[in-house]
Design a protein around this motif. Structure first.
Motif, mmCIF file in Angstrom:
data_model
loop_
_atom_site.group_PDB
_atom_site.id
_atom_site.type_symbol
_atom_site.label_atom_id
_atom_site.label_comp_id
_atom_site.label_asym_id
_atom_site.label_seq_id
_atom_site.Cartn_x
_atom_site.Cartn_y
_atom_site.Cartn_z
ATOM 1 N N ARG A 16 -20.607 -51.631 -96.590
ATOM 2 C CA ARG A 16 -21.657 -51.862 -97.571
ATOM 3 C C ARG A 16 -23.067 -51.769 -96.977
ATOM 4 N NH1 ARG A 16 -17.664 -55.341 -98.202
ATOM 5 N NH2 ARG A 16 -18.784 -57.054 -97.225
ATOM 6 N N GLU A 17 -23.261 -50.840 -96.072
ATOM 7 C CA GLU A 17 -24.580 -50.571 -95.516
ATOM 8 C C GLU A 17 -24.793 -49.070 -95.572
ATOM 9 O OE1 GLU A 17 -25.560 -52.466 -91.670
ATOM 10 O OE2 GLU A 17 -23.612 -53.422 -91.818
ATOM 11 N N LYS A 18 -26.030 -48.650 -95.562
ATOM 12 C CA LYS A 18 -26.342 -47.232 -95.403
ATOM 13 C C LYS A 18 -26.661 -47.048 -93.922
ATOM 14 C CE LYS A 18 -28.174 -43.147 -96.417
ATOM 15 N NZ LYS A 18 -27.723 -41.985 -96.896
ATOM 16 N N PRO A 19 -25.755 -46.434 -93.165
ATOM 17 C CA PRO A 19 -26.039 -46.292 -91.729
ATOM 18 C C PRO A 19 -27.218 -45.351 -91.483
ATOM 19 C CG PRO A 19 -24.011 -45.145 -92.320
ATOM 20 C CD PRO A 19 -24.482 -45.852 -93.547
ATOM 21 N N GLU A 20 -28.043 -45.736 -90.526
ATOM 22 C CA GLU A 20 -29.176 -44.897 -90.139
ATOM 23 C C GLU A 20 -28.672 -43.606 -89.497
ATOM 24 O OE1 GLU A 20 -33.194 -45.446 -87.473
ATOM 25 O OE2 GLU A 20 -32.113 -47.238 -88.141
ATOM 26 N N GLY A 40 -21.987 -51.454 -87.826
ATOM 27 C CA GLY A 40 -22.648 -52.419 -88.690
ATOM 28 C C GLY A 40 -22.166 -53.828 -88.439
ATOM 29 N N SER A 41 -22.603 -54.710 -89.293
ATOM 30 C CA SER A 41 -22.233 -56.115 -89.210
ATOM 31 C C SER A 41 -20.906 -56.348 -89.924
ATOM 32 C CB SER A 41 -23.316 -56.969 -89.885
ATOM 33 O OG SER A 41 -22.854 -58.290 -90.058
ATOM 34 N N ASN A 44 -20.791 -57.043 -93.614
ATOM 35 C CA ASN A 44 -20.975 -55.967 -94.583
ATOM 36 C C ASN A 44 -19.799 -55.008 -94.648
ATOM 37 O OD1 ASN A 44 -23.543 -56.824 -95.427
ATOM 38 N ND2 ASN A 44 -24.440 -55.949 -93.585
#
Length: 118
Positions: A16-20, A40-41, A44
Motif C-alpha cells: 500500500r505504498e507507491k515505491p519511489e 517498504g514498511s 503498509n
C-alpha cells in the motif's frame, strides 16, 4: 497499491505504498531468485497465504527471511529476522507488469560494494 501473488496463488500480497523506485539486486540469492524488490514498511504490506503455504530461507548474516511458495516455488517477499524490523520488500515480478512499468528500476550491488550502481 501493488497487488501480487505467486504463480499458483497460494501466497498473495498488497503493497500500500507507491515505491519511489524498485531494486534489482545482484547478490547470489536475489540473482538466482530473479527478483525485483519494492521496499517498504511492514505496516503498509499485507501478506495472505494458506496455512503452511510457504517456507523461509536465510543466508549470509541471516538478517532476512526470504518467503517462497511451497507449491510453485515463487519467492514473494522478504521480512526482517528482527521482529521489530522496519523494512520488508515484495517481489514485483509477482505483480502484473503494467502496474510497475513506469517505476524506475535501480541496480544494487549486493554482491560486492553494497551500493546502488546509478
Amino acid at each position: 497499491m501493488l497487488r501480487g501473488s505467486c504463480h499458483c496463488g497460494a501466497v498473495s500480497f498488497e503493497f500500500r505504498e507507491k515505491p519511489e523506485w524498485l531494486t534489482e539486486c545482484n547478490c547470489s540469492a536475489c540473482r538466482r531468485f530473479g527478483t525485483v524488490w519494492a521496499h517498504g514498511s511492514p505496516e503498509n504490506v499485507t501478506v495472505e497465504q494458506k496455512p503452511d503455504a510457504s517456507f523461509t530461507y536465510s543466508w549470509g548474516d541471516k538478517s532476512l527471511k526470504f518467503h517462497t511458495c511451497k507449491t510453485c516455488g515463487g519467492t514473494t517477499h522478504w521480512t526482517s529476522v528482527d521482529p521489530d524490523g522496519d523494512k520488508m520488500a515484495v517481489n514485483t515480478r509477482m505483480v502484473p507488469a503494467q502496474d510497475v512499468k513506469d517505476i524506475r528500476v535501480r541496480h544494487f550491488d549486493g554482491a560486492d560494494t553494497w551500493r546502488y550502481l546509478d
